[in-house]
Design an enzyme around this catalytic site. Structure first.
Site, PDB file in Angstrom:
ATOM      1  N   SER A   1      36.160   8.003 -16.492  1.00 56.12           N
ATOM      2  CA  SER A   1      35.503   9.312 -16.479  1.00 56.12           C
ATOM      3  C   SER A   1      35.398   9.786 -17.928  1.00 56.12           C
ATOM      4  O   SER A   1      35.966   9.191 -18.838  1.00 56.12           O
ATOM      5  CB  SER A   1      36.281  10.309 -15.627  1.00 56.12           C
ATOM      6  N   ARG A   2      34.662  10.860 -18.095  1.00 54.58           N
ATOM      7  CA  ARG A   2      34.653  11.511 -19.404  1.00 54.58           C
ATOM      8  C   ARG A   2      35.922  12.360 -19.490  1.00 54.58           C
ATOM      9  O   ARG A   2      36.708  12.394 -18.546  1.00 54.58           O
ATOM     10  CB  ARG A   2      33.396  12.368 -19.538  1.00 54.58           C
TER      11      ARG A   2
ATOM     12  N   SER B   1      41.529  16.155 -21.935  1.00 54.73           N
ATOM     13  CA  SER B   1      41.689  15.707 -23.326  1.00 54.73           C
ATOM     14  C   SER B   1      40.438  16.024 -24.159  1.00 54.73           C
ATOM     15  O   SER B   1      39.499  16.639 -23.670  1.00 54.73           O
ATOM     16  CB  SER B   1      41.930  14.196 -23.343  1.00 54.73           C
TER      17      SER B   1
ATOM     18  N   GLY C   1      45.554  12.555 -20.207  1.00 52.70           N
ATOM     19  CA  GLY C   1      46.388  13.693 -20.621  1.00 52.70           C
ATOM     20  C   GLY C   1      46.936  13.559 -22.018  1.00 52.70           C
ATOM     21  O   GLY C   1      47.153  14.561 -22.699  1.00 52.70           O
TER      22      GLY C   1
ATOM     23  N   THR D   1      37.800   7.945 -21.928  1.00 52.28           N
ATOM     24  CA  THR D   1      37.425   6.596 -22.360  1.00 52.28           C
ATOM     25  C   THR D   1      35.901   6.424 -22.366  1.00 52.28           C
ATOM     26  O   THR D   1      35.342   5.794 -23.261  1.00 52.28           O
ATOM     27  CB  THR D   1      38.128   5.559 -21.462  1.00 52.28           C
TER      28      THR D   1
ATOM     29  N   SER E   1      40.455  10.932  -7.125  1.00 51.42           N
ATOM     30  CA  SER E   1      39.423  10.652  -8.130  1.00 51.42           C
ATOM     31  C   SER E   1      39.563   9.213  -8.631  1.00 51.42           C
ATOM     32  O   SER E   1      38.592   8.445  -8.661  1.00 51.42           O
ATOM     33  CB  SER E   1      39.581  11.644  -9.291  1.00 51.42           C
TER      34      SER E   1
ATOM     35  N   ASP F   1      44.063  19.212 -13.725  1.00 51.49           N
ATOM     36  CA  ASP F   1      43.795  17.959 -13.012  1.00 51.49           C
ATOM     37  C   ASP F   1      44.743  17.908 -11.815  1.00 51.49           C
ATOM     38  O   ASP F   1      45.779  17.241 -11.850  1.00 51.49           O
ATOM     39  CB  ASP F   1      44.032  16.772 -13.973  1.00 51.49           C
TER      40      ASP F   1
ATOM     41  N   LYS G   1      50.255  15.447 -18.618  1.00 50.14           N
ATOM     42  CA  LYS G   1      50.169  15.857 -17.215  1.00 50.14           C
ATOM     43  C   LYS G   1      51.505  15.703 -16.496  1.00 50.14           C
ATOM     44  O   LYS G   1      51.837  16.457 -15.594  1.00 50.14           O
ATOM     45  CB  LYS G   1      49.085  15.044 -16.509  1.00 50.14           C
TER      46      LYS G   1
HETATM   47  O1  LIG Z   1      42.961  12.584 -20.648  1.00 49.61           O
HETATM   48  P1  LIG Z   1      42.064  13.268 -19.671  1.00 49.61           P
HETATM   49  O2  LIG Z   1      40.809  13.747 -20.321  1.00 49.61           O
HETATM   50  O3  LIG Z   1      42.723  14.334 -18.859  1.00 49.61           O
HETATM   51  O4  LIG Z   1      41.723  12.151 -18.585  1.00 49.61           O
HETATM   52  C1  LIG Z   1      40.574  11.447 -18.506  1.00 49.61           C
HETATM   53  C2  LIG Z   1      40.676  10.034 -18.953  1.00 49.61           C
HETATM   54  O5  LIG Z   1      41.699   9.336 -18.279  1.00 49.61           O
HETATM   55  C3  LIG Z   1      41.189   8.170 -17.700  1.00 49.61           C
HETATM   56  O6  LIG Z   1      41.271   7.162 -18.657  1.00 49.61           O
HETATM   57  P2  LIG Z   1      40.838   5.614 -18.522  1.00 49.61           P
HETATM   58  O7  LIG Z   1      39.407   5.566 -18.161  1.00 49.61           O
HETATM   59  O8  LIG Z   1      41.678   4.988 -17.456  1.00 49.61           O
HETATM   60  O9  LIG Z   1      41.127   5.008 -19.870  1.00 49.61           O
HETATM   61  C4  LIG Z   1      39.811   8.624 -17.327  1.00 49.61           C
HETATM   62  O10 LIG Z   1      38.908   7.634 -16.953  1.00 49.61           O
HETATM   63  C5  LIG Z   1      39.390   9.378 -18.552  1.00 49.61           C
HETATM   64  O11 LIG Z   1      38.871   8.573 -19.550  1.00 49.61           O
HETATM   65  O1  LIG Z   2      39.602   9.287 -13.606  1.00 50.87           O
HETATM   66  C1  LIG Z   2      40.432  10.187 -13.617  1.00 50.87           C
HETATM   67  C2  LIG Z   2      41.508  10.205 -14.537  1.00 50.87           C
HETATM   68  C3  LIG Z   2      42.404  11.228 -14.491  1.00 50.87           C
HETATM   69  N1  LIG Z   2      42.237  12.191 -13.573  1.00 50.87           N
HETATM   70  C4  LIG Z   2      41.206  12.194 -12.705  1.00 50.87           C
HETATM   71  O2  LIG Z   2      41.067  13.119 -11.903  1.00 50.87           O
HETATM   72  N2  LIG Z   2      40.327  11.177 -12.753  1.00 50.87           N
END
Ligand SMILES: O=P(O)(O)OC[C@H]1O[C@H](OP(=O)(O)O)[C@H](O)[C@@H]1O
Ligand SMILES: O=c1cc[nH]c(=O)[nH]1
Length: 514
Positions: free
Chosen positions: A205-206, A210, A179, A214, A275, A267, A299
């Site tokens: 995840s992709r 955001s 977020g 990562t 998830s 989300d 978030k």
């Molecule tokens: O910021 P937004 O896109 O909502 O969330 C998605 C990101 O948050 C988590 O970060 P990490 O993998 O723990 O670093 C997910 O794996 C993904 O990279």
């Molecule tokens: O991996 C992730 C990270 C944030 N939110 C999700 O739903 N999945």
């Protein structure tokens, strides 16, 4: 015509033609005459049966296939093997039962375990299409899930995929709820923790809400789409990986629901818990640290909400037999100075190489890594952060990152300045002198997405200022990077409309006659 033999009603035998196209979904192309004969219409759900397996897809009608043939897009072949010319049976699939359960959630009712399992199975089997999955995600956003439903959802998401069994213990893990723009933190945390001798098989995840998840950022440095066998080999050898969960058959419903979430930039809390924890469950993680960035425009906006979400993560972990701790972190403005896959990869690599970087990034990464070092028993209580900082500054974390890059198939010698960045740029400057009082997270993400991130890896923005800093009229505030003029233009328009950086003393709004 040879193979197009209508069976009783609306099924037929057909010959597979592999099409050299990606459509982003499972598509079954049928010749116009066949479609008329067996009464199939565009977007109908059909099943392809081979005797060994049943695969579902959406009908597309086109004369790019002959009568008696069905065309399969490459998306299907990424998951199921079919050979050119193979004879299959094809029939309408009818309406999946799980749609009734999605409607039940739309009306606010609690779902039963079997109903959740049915929805997840149908998502994984591609019986539910994007439109129905969007409806499910929206129903969860509006009506939520209780802890029973979240736990059932988590296990269903994990058990419809593969599980990893790594021959090293304990298995540590870290995950951010995301977020906050610029959150490349875990690209530092993972090598720091592994350099201390702990095992941390990190899946990400992709991007969801955001401009760069990562997995999108790490992909700039190395391959993130690995098989489970490769991950097992790498983690057993070097203690860590940084991979994309969606490439694996690991909690496979996750990546499919994330697509709907990304399109809507939402989300839902229950789905987010499931998830994240389904990926951890499938990886066999035992000690998990969850990062909850908290602040305006992310978030979770308040400490109270963050604490309540933290309790849910800990409770869910207990139900799954995992030990979970939570770090509530500052999310009031972007982490570090860069937003967008390549720009973030550059900043993360630079920080690992030199042991120095933006305060917000180094503080957050060493803070989180420190907690993991204490949880994993390699640092005494209260000493984790200091140890994490020493590992970063000594170059050991960089060495571990080089190993990760190399084992995953990238070039370990890559230098930050070699990372390609979008060459279409525009710099916004301060319209007045004063102090930066606010950076709007949502607007920053919106600008980077308008510039093309995360799909265009070189798109994003670089911030020259952070909250509290003093600027003079004309000083640069941020620079937008894009890979095309059209995208740059879109991002400039978006930035002008949202004014993402507030300077004390500016006129915030002008209101005329009402
Ligand atoms: O910021 P937004 O896109 O909502 O969330 C998605 C990101 O948050 C988590 O970060 P990490 O993998 O723990 O670093 C997910 O794996 C993904 O990279
Ligand atoms: O991996 C992730 C990270 C944030 N939110 C999700 O739903 N999945």
């Amino acid at each position: 015509m040879e193979y197009c033999q209508p069976f009783g009603g609306r099924s037929m035998k057909a010959k597979i033609k592999i099409l050299d196209v990606y459509t982003g979904r499972f598509v079954v192309v049928i010749n116009e005459k066949d479609a008329k004969r067996v009464k199939l219409h565009p977007e109908d759900l059909v099943k392809i049966e081979t005797g060994k397996k049943t695969v579902y897809g959406d009908v597309v009608i086109s004369n790019m296939v002959e009568e008696g043939e069905i065309g399969l897009s490459k998306d299907v072949l990424q998951v199921h093997s079919f050979s050119q010319g193979e004879i299959v049976n094809i029939a309408p699939a009818g309406t999946p039962e799980s749609i009734r359960y999605i409607k039940k959630k739309m009306h606010g009712a609690k779902l039963r375990k079997v109903e959740i399992e049915s929805i997840i199975k149908d998502i994984v089997d591609r019986k539910l299409r994007e439109i129905e999955i969007s409806a499910f995600v929206t129903a969860l956003e509006v009506n939520g899930l209780d802890m029973d439903e979240i736990a059932w959802l988590t296990v269903a998401m994990a058990e419809t995929g593969d599980m990893l069994d790594i021959d090293r213990k304990p298995i540590m893990d870290v995950h951010s709820i995301g977020g906050v723009p610029g959150n490349k933190t875990n690209i530092l945390v993972v090598p720091i923790v592994a350099a201390a001798g702990l095992t941390i098989p990190k899946t990400s995840s992709r991007a969801i809400t955001s401009a760069a998840g990562t997995a999108d950022v790490v992909e700039v440095l190395t391959n993130v789409s690995l098989s489970l066998d490769e991950i097992k080999r790498i983690v057993e050898k070097i203690g860590a990986c940084l991979v994309w969960g969606g490439a694996l058959n690991l909690a496979p419903a996750d990546d499919i629901t994330i697509k709907a979430e990304r399109a809507l930039s939402i989300d839902p809390r229950g789905l987010m818990l499931a998830s994240i924890m389904s990926k951890k469950y499938a990886m066999g993680s035992q000690y998990i640290l969850i990062d909850i960035p908290t602040g305006k425009g992310v978030k979770v906006e308040t400490m109270e909400e963050a604490r309540s979400l933290a309790r849910d993560f800990i409770e869910l972990g207990k139900r799954l037999g995992q030990y979970v701790e939570v770090a509530i972190t500052y999310g009031g403005q972007p982490v570090g100075h860069t937003v967008g896959p390549a720009l973030e990869a550059k900043e993360a690599l630079q920080t690992l190489m030199t042991g120095k970087g933006p305060g917000s990034l180094v503080e957050k990464a060493t803070g989180l890594a420190g907690i993991l070092l204490e949880m994993g028993g390699v640092a005494p209580a209260g000493m984790g952060k200091k140890m994490a900082r020493e590992i970063l500054e000594s170059g050991k974390a960089y060495q571990k990152m080089r190993e990760i890059i190399e084992e995953q198939g990238g070039n370990p010698d890559i230098k930050p300045e070699e990372i390609p960045i979008g060459d279409k740029t525009y710099t916004f400057t301060a319209p007045t002198s004063g102090y930066i009082t606010f950076i709007d997270n949502k607007a920053i993400t919106g600008i980077a997405r308008a510039a093309g991130a995360p799909e265009d890896k070189g798109a994003g923005l670089e911030l020259y200022v952070k909250v509290g800093e003093k600027v003079r009229e004309g000083d640069p505030l941020f620079k937008i990077y894009a890979e095309s003029e059209a995208r740059l233009e879109q991002a400039i328009v978006y930035a002008r409309r949202t004014e993402p950086i507030r300077i004390e003393g500016m006129v915030l709004q002008r209101i005329g006659n009402i």
